[in-house]
Write an enzyme that holds these catalytic residues in place. Structure first.
Site, short mmCIF file in Angstrom:
data_model
loop_
_atom_site.label_atom_id
_atom_site.label_comp_id
_atom_site.label_asym_id
_atom_site.label_seq_id
_atom_site.Cartn_x
_atom_site.Cartn_y
_atom_site.Cartn_z
N CYS A 107 -4.96 -2.80 2.90
CA CYS A 107 -4.68 -2.68 4.34
C CYS A 107 -5.90 -2.92 5.22
O CYS A 107 -6.27 -4.04 5.45
CB CYS A 107 -4.01 -1.34 4.65
N GLU A 158 -5.98 8.98 7.67
CA GLU A 158 -6.49 8.52 6.37
C GLU A 158 -7.86 9.11 6.07
O GLU A 158 -8.19 9.38 4.92
CB GLU A 158 -6.54 7.00 6.33
N ASN A 184 0.20 -1.00 5.46
CA ASN A 184 1.11 -0.23 6.34
C ASN A 184 0.47 -0.30 7.72
O ASN A 184 -0.56 0.34 7.96
CB ASN A 184 1.14 1.25 5.96
N LYS A 222 -9.41 1.77 -2.01
CA LYS A 222 -9.65 1.27 -0.65
C LYS A 222 -11.03 1.66 -0.13
O LYS A 222 -11.44 2.83 -0.27
CB LYS A 222 -8.57 1.84 0.27
N GLU A 275 0.86 -1.21 0.00
CA GLU A 275 0.00 0.00 0.00
C GLU A 275 0.89 1.25 0.00
O GLU A 275 1.94 1.27 0.66
CB GLU A 275 -0.84 -0.01 1.29
N ASN A 322 -7.08 6.02 -1.85
CA ASN A 322 -5.96 5.13 -1.56
C ASN A 322 -6.14 3.96 -2.54
O ASN A 322 -7.07 3.16 -2.38
CB ASN A 322 -6.03 4.69 -0.10
N1 CDV Z 1 -3.02 1.61 6.49
C1 CDV Z 1 -4.00 1.07 7.23
O1 CDV Z 1 -5.12 0.88 6.77
N2 CDV Z 1 -3.68 0.77 8.53
C2 CDV Z 1 -4.67 0.27 9.41
C3 CDV Z 1 -4.54 0.89 10.77
C4 CDV Z 1 -5.74 0.64 11.63
C5 CDV Z 1 -3.31 0.58 11.49
C6 CDV Z 1 -4.66 -1.24 9.47
O2 CDV Z 1 -5.75 -1.80 9.53
O3 CDV Z 1 -3.60 -1.87 9.49
#
Ligand code: CDV
Length: 315
Positions: free
Chosen positions: A173, A147, A198, A128, A47, A111
């Site tokens: 993610c 975000e 991430n 996303k 990501e 995203n």
């Molecule tokens: N980049 C993300 O979407 N991170 C989220 C947050 C909550 C840490 C994750 O679900 O990993």
């Protein structure tokens, strides 16, 4: 019968706030060349692969904010990666921040993850859906997760595409934590789901979850793969980035729910596995034969209230 596909995880280590696209693409090219040596057919990057994870800062200056976004893909900086991948016959999946203006002149920021076939043709763009974190600057946090300030939820839903000899879906993610993500694609026949992430170890809203970050990362993808009889590939942007420690442990998960390949560092690392898309059938045609065993008429969901139907309170 087998439908084998050699899949590479291009896990990436930290990217500094002021790293140029050129510097990042150079690292991505190194992973691409290593993938070519190992006969990879599909390479999955994380990501927001082209930049640092900028939602950890509240950036008000529009020009600075937009410096983390791409108006077009391929962009000037990523064109060499697209060209080289096509020359080598390697398809790839790449996450980035996308900005676009629609026909009504409204600007949207997403995203996004793009899927490119081995011949260089663009198969799909996924935006996303589950946008985590918060929209306002919260100074009590050691770092932000903004975000919801930078991105809107992708309007396209979870789709699947015919590519790489199978049926491929994508998620990004936080999407991976939600069972609906896998099931919506599973109902469309997904055989392979590609996910970049991430994820910091430190979860400010409830730090008792910190020690469970790697467990939660794997449990959701393993459950999603097993319950839908599909392969899941989850690739991290890992390591300590601008002082924030992020999980690594990128994995390829089989339809059995087993991890068949995992990275061992928290930096730039290629990990490769041969996956057989036909292996999905053992699960899709047996324990998770949706047509035979699902009972949708009994799945009572009130989407307006987002709640379960509760029995009446006892008198
Ligand atoms: N980049 C993300 O979407 N991170 C989220 C947050 C909550 C840490 C994750 O679900 O990993």
């Amino acid at each position: 019968m087998s439908r084998n596909l050699d899949v590479g995880m291009a896990q990436m280590g930290p990217t500094a706030r002021h790293a140029t696209r050129g510097e990042v693409v150079k690292r991505m090219m190194e992973l691409l060349h290593e993938a070519a040596e190992r006969k990879v057919e599909l390479l999955v990057y994380p990501e927001l692969a082209l930049t640092t994870f900028f939602p950890r800062w509240h950036i008000e200056d529009e020009e600075e904010m937009l410096s983390f976004f791409e108006e077009e893909m391929p962009s000037e900086a990523t064109q060499p990666l697209f060209d080289e991948a096509a020359r080598l016959g390697i398809g790839f999946c790449l996450g980035y921040a996308e900005v676009l203006t629609d026909d009504e002149g409204v600007t949207h920021r997403y995203n996004t993850q793009i899927l490119v076939e081995r011949d260089g043709s663009q198969v799909a763009r996924f935006r996303k859906i589950h946008i985590p974190g918060h929209a306002d600057n919260q100074e009590w946090r050691p770092f932000q997760h903004l975000e919801r300030y930078y991105f809107e939820s992708g309007p396209g839903g979870f789709g699947v595409w015919r590519a790489f000899g199978g049926i491929v879906g994508m998620a990004i993610c936080n999407d991976r934590r939600w069972s609906e993500t896998y099931r919506v694609m599973g109902l469309q026949g997904a055989e392979l789901i590609l996910i970049g992430y991430n994820t910091p170890y430190f979860y400010a809203a409830d730090p008792q979850q910190n020690a469970l970050q790697n467990f939660h990362n794997h449990v959701v993808m393993q459950a999603g793969a097993y319950q839908n009889g599909c392969w899941v590939v989850g690739v991290a942007k890992a390591g300590t980035e601008e002082g924030v420690e992020n999980i690594a442990q990128s994995v390829i998960v089989a339809p059995s729910g087993q991890i068949v390949c995992q990275t061992i560092t928290d930096g730039d690392e290629l990990a490769v596995a041969r996956i057989d898309l036909d292996f999905c059938r053992f699960y899709k045609e047996n324990v998770f034969n949706f047509d035979l065993y699902r009972v949708p008429e009994h799945y009572r969901i009130i989407s307006e209230t987002r709640g379960a139907i509760l029995p009446p309170e006892p008198e």
